[in-house]
Design a protein around this motif. Structure first.
Motif, PDB file in Angstrom:
ATOM      1  N   ASN A  70       0.870  -1.179   0.000  1.00 43.34           N
ATOM      2  CA  ASN A  70       0.000   0.000   0.000  1.00 43.34           C
ATOM      3  C   ASN A  70       0.907   1.228   0.000  1.00 43.34           C
ATOM      4  O   ASN A  70       1.306   1.721   1.054  1.00 43.34           O
ATOM      5  CB  ASN A  70      -0.923  -0.001   1.217  1.00 43.34           C
ATOM      6  CG  ASN A  70      -1.972   1.098   1.163  1.00 43.34           C
ATOM      7  OD1 ASN A  70      -1.766   2.153   0.580  1.00 43.34           O
ATOM      8  ND2 ASN A  70      -3.120   0.850   1.776  1.00 43.34           N
ATOM      9  N   GLU A  71       1.249   1.707  -1.184  1.00 39.78           N
ATOM     10  CA  GLU A  71       2.201   2.809  -1.309  1.00 39.78           C
ATOM     11  C   GLU A  71       1.697   4.088  -0.656  1.00 39.78           C
ATOM     12  O   GLU A  71       2.468   4.832  -0.043  1.00 39.78           O
ATOM     13  CB  GLU A  71       2.523   3.061  -2.788  1.00 39.78           C
ATOM     14  CG  GLU A  71       3.310   1.938  -3.452  1.00 39.78           C
ATOM     15  CD  GLU A  71       3.713   2.282  -4.866  1.00 39.78           C
ATOM     16  OE1 GLU A  71       3.550   3.462  -5.256  1.00 39.78           O
ATOM     17  OE2 GLU A  71       4.201   1.393  -5.571  1.00 39.78           O
ATOM     18  N   ALA A  72       0.406   4.365  -0.792  1.00 42.37           N
ATOM     19  CA  ALA A  72      -0.154   5.590  -0.200  1.00 42.37           C
ATOM     20  C   ALA A  72      -0.027   5.552   1.316  1.00 42.37           C
ATOM     21  O   ALA A  72       0.315   6.553   1.944  1.00 42.37           O
ATOM     22  CB  ALA A  72      -1.615   5.760  -0.619  1.00 42.37           C
ATOM     23  N   MET A  73      -0.313   4.406   1.904  1.00 42.22           N
ATOM     24  CA  MET A  73      -0.202   4.253   3.345  1.00 42.22           C
ATOM     25  C   MET A  73       1.242   4.422   3.791  1.00 42.22           C
ATOM     26  O   MET A  73       1.533   5.089   4.782  1.00 42.22           O
ATOM     27  CB  MET A  73      -0.729   2.875   3.767  1.00 42.22           C
ATOM     28  CG  MET A  73      -0.653   2.597   5.251  1.00 42.22           C
ATOM     29  SD  MET A  73      -1.808   3.621   6.178  1.00 42.22           S
ATOM     30  CE  MET A  73      -1.633   2.902   7.814  1.00 42.22           C
ATOM     31  N   VAL A  74       2.160   3.810   3.061  1.00 45.24           N
ATOM     32  CA  VAL A  74       3.578   3.910   3.399  1.00 45.24           C
ATOM     33  C   VAL A  74       4.049   5.353   3.331  1.00 45.24           C
ATOM     34  O   VAL A  74       4.750   5.846   4.222  1.00 45.24           O
ATOM     35  CB  VAL A  74       4.424   3.024   2.461  1.00 45.24           C
ATOM     36  CG1 VAL A  74       5.906   3.284   2.667  1.00 45.24           C
ATOM     37  CG2 VAL A  74       4.113   1.552   2.703  1.00 45.24           C
ATOM     38  N   LYS A  75       3.652   6.078   2.287  1.00 42.64           N
ATOM     39  CA  LYS A  75       4.061   7.472   2.142  1.00 42.64           C
ATOM     40  C   LYS A  75       3.491   8.351   3.249  1.00 42.64           C
ATOM     41  O   LYS A  75       4.133   9.311   3.676  1.00 42.64           O
ATOM     42  CB  LYS A  75       3.612   8.010   0.779  1.00 42.64           C
ATOM     43  CG  LYS A  75       4.416   7.482  -0.388  1.00 42.64           C
ATOM     44  CD  LYS A  75       3.934   8.101  -1.689  1.00 42.64           C
ATOM     45  CE  LYS A  75       4.748   7.599  -2.871  1.00 42.64           C
ATOM     46  NZ  LYS A  75       4.290   8.209  -4.150  1.00 42.64           N
ATOM     47  N   SER A  76       2.284   8.032   3.714  1.00 42.51           N
ATOM     48  CA  SER A  76       1.629   8.892   4.701  1.00 42.51           C
ATOM     49  C   SER A  76       2.220   8.756   6.100  1.00 42.51           C
ATOM     50  O   SER A  76       2.037   9.648   6.921  1.00 42.51           O
ATOM     51  CB  SER A  76       0.127   8.586   4.751  1.00 42.51           C
ATOM     52  OG  SER A  76      -0.119   7.290   5.262  1.00 42.51           O
ATOM     53  N   VAL A  77       2.931   7.650   6.388  1.00 41.85           N
ATOM     54  CA  VAL A  77       3.426   7.443   7.758  1.00 41.85           C
ATOM     55  C   VAL A  77       4.936   7.247   7.839  1.00 41.85           C
ATOM     56  O   VAL A  77       5.474   7.105   8.938  1.00 41.85           O
ATOM     57  CB  VAL A  77       2.727   6.232   8.417  1.00 41.85           C
ATOM     58  CG1 VAL A  77       1.235   6.467   8.530  1.00 41.85           C
ATOM     59  CG2 VAL A  77       3.019   4.945   7.674  1.00 41.85           C
ATOM     60  N   SER A  78       5.645   7.232   6.705  1.00 41.49           N
ATOM     61  CA  SER A  78       7.094   7.014   6.726  1.00 41.49           C
ATOM     62  C   SER A  78       7.845   8.298   6.399  1.00 41.49           C
ATOM     63  O   SER A  78       7.288   9.220   5.799  1.00 41.49           O
ATOM     64  CB  SER A  78       7.490   5.912   5.732  1.00 41.49           C
ATOM     65  OG  SER A  78       7.184   6.315   4.413  1.00 41.49           O
ATOM     66  N   ARG A  79       9.101   8.345   6.795  1.00 41.52           N
ATOM     67  CA  ARG A  79       9.921   9.534   6.541  1.00 41.52           C
ATOM     68  C   ARG A  79      10.362   9.621   5.080  1.00 41.52           C
ATOM     69  O   ARG A  79      10.331  10.679   4.473  1.00 41.52           O
ATOM     70  CB  ARG A  79      11.162   9.509   7.443  1.00 41.52           C
ATOM     71  CG  ARG A  79      10.900   9.905   8.879  1.00 41.52           C
ATOM     72  CD  ARG A  79      12.225  10.051   9.633  1.00 41.52           C
ATOM     73  NE  ARG A  79      12.034  10.605  10.958  1.00 41.52           N
ATOM     74  CZ  ARG A  79      11.868   9.873  12.050  1.00 41.52           C
ATOM     75  NH1 ARG A  79      11.878   8.551  11.961  1.00 41.52           N
ATOM     76  NH2 ARG A  79      11.697  10.441  13.234  1.00 41.52           N
TER      77      ARG A  79
END
Length: 298
Positions: free
Chosen positions: A149-158
Motif C-alpha cells: 500500500n504505497e499511499a499508506m507507506v508514504k503517509s506514515v514514513s519519513r
C-alpha cells in the motif's frame, strides 16, 4: 453513573414514551393495562416501532454490546482518518514529512476523544484498544512487505521506505494500544503518554523544521524552537484532555496533576532532544519516558 452516557440511560430512553402517552394518547390504541399497544409511538423525531425502543434499551443494558458498538465506531473513524491522510499523500497536498506528522498528531488525539463512549465494564479498555491494535498488524504486514500500500507507506514514513513502518509507526501503534488497555481513561499516565507522543513530538518536528535555525549545543539535529514547542504542545494537550475527561467524571482537575503533566512534558522533551533519541526513535523514547516519569509524578 458518570461513565454511562446519558443518552443510553433507561430513564432517558423512556421519556419519549411517557411524553407520547401524555400528549398523544388519543391517537394510539392502548392495551388494557394502559400502555401503548405495540404499533407505533412518537420518539422525538418521526415515528418508530416500539420494538426499536426495546432494542435500544437492550443495547443500553448490555455493556458488552454497548462497547462492541463503540469499538466499531471508533475503529471506523480512525480508519476513515487514515484513509483521508493516505489520499492527501497520494495527491501530494502536503510535503511528505509534514503529511506524516499530521497523521502522527491527529490519529492518537482523535482516538482519545471516543473513550467516553465506552461503558465502565471490565472489557471496555480492551475493546477500545482494538482500533490501534489492528494498526499494529497493519504496520507489521506493510513493514515486512506482505501487504502493499504505497499511499499508506508514504503517509506514515519519513522517506517512503516500507521498512520504516517496523520502527516509528509500529512503536506509535503499540504505545496507544498499551496505554489504552493498561491505563485507560481514568489514568493521567495514559493521557501524558499519548499527548506527548502525538501532540508534543508531532508539533516539535513541524515547528523545528520551520523555525529551528538555532540548534541545541549538544544536538545539531534538534532546535530550541522544536523542544519548546514540544513542551508546550504536550502540556497543553494533556491538561485539555484532563478537563475533557473530568466532564464525564473519569478524573478530577487539580493543580498536582497539572504540575505533574508539566514535569512529564519537560522530561519527555529533554529526552527527545538527546542524540540517543534519534538513534532509538523518538516514538519509542518519548512514550517510555512519559510512562516512567508519569508513574512517579502523576
Amino acid at each position: 453513573m458518570a461513565s454511562q452516557p446519558l443518552l443510553f440511560s433507561r430513564s432517558f430512553l423512556l421519556l419519549p414514551l411517557r411524553f407520547a402517552r401524555r400528549t398523544t394518547l388519543a391517537r394510539f390504541p392502548t392495551t388494557p393495562t394502559g400502555f401503548l399497544a405495540p404499533t407505533r409511538v412518537l420518539l422525538g423525531v418521526g415515528v418508530r416501532p416500539v420494538r426499536r425502543l426495546r432494542a435500544v434499551m437492550l443495547f443500553a443494558e448490555d455493556p458488552l454490546v454497548h462497547d462492541v458498538c463503540a469499538s466499531a465506531l471508533t475503529a471506523g473513524v480512525a480508519l476513515a482518518l487514515l484513509r483521508f491522510w493516505e489520499e492527501m499523500a497520494k495527491r501530494q497536498v502536503f510535503e511528505q514529512k509534514l503529511n506524516r506528522k499530521l497523521v502522527h498528531i491527529s490519529i492518537g488525539l482523535a482516538f482519545m476523544l471516543f473513550w467516553p463512549l465506552f461503558s465502565s465494564g471490565s472489557l471496555a479498555p480492551f475493546l477500545a484498544a482494538l482500533a490501534p491494535g489492528i494498526n499494529i498488524f497493519r504496520m507489521l504486514f506493510l513493514g515486512l512487505g506482505i501487504w502493499k500500500n504505497e499511499a499508506m507507506v508514504k503517509s506514515v514514513s519519513r522517506h517512503g521506505d516500507y521498512r520504516e513502518l517496523l520502527k516509528g509507526p509500529l512503536y506509535y501503534a503499540c504505545t496507544i494500544t498499551l496505554a489504552t488497555s493498561i491505563f485507560w481513561r481514568t489514568s493521567p499516565i495514559a493521557i501524558a503518554a499519548i499527548c506527548n507522543l502525538c501532540a508534543g513530538d508531532g508539533i516539535a518536528d513541524i515547528v523545528g523544521r520551520r523555525f529551528g535555525s538555532q540548534k541545541l549545543p549538544y544536538n545539531k539535529n534538534k532546535s530550541f524552537a522544536g523542544s519548546i514547542a514540544m513542551v508546550v504542545a504536550g502540556f497543553i494537550s494533556s491538561v485539555a484532555y484532563m478537563h475533557y475527561y473530568s466532564m464525564f467524571g473519569f478524573m478530577d482537575v487539580n493543580w498536582s496533576l497539572i504540575i505533574g503533566f508539566l514535569v512529564v512534558s519537560l522530561t519527555a522533551s529533554l529526552i527527545e532532544s538527546l542524540p540517543i533519541s534519534s538513534e532509538l526513535d523518538d516514538n519509542l523514547t518519548v512514550p517510555l519516558t512519559s510512562l516512567l516519569v508519569g508513574s512517579l509524578v502523576l
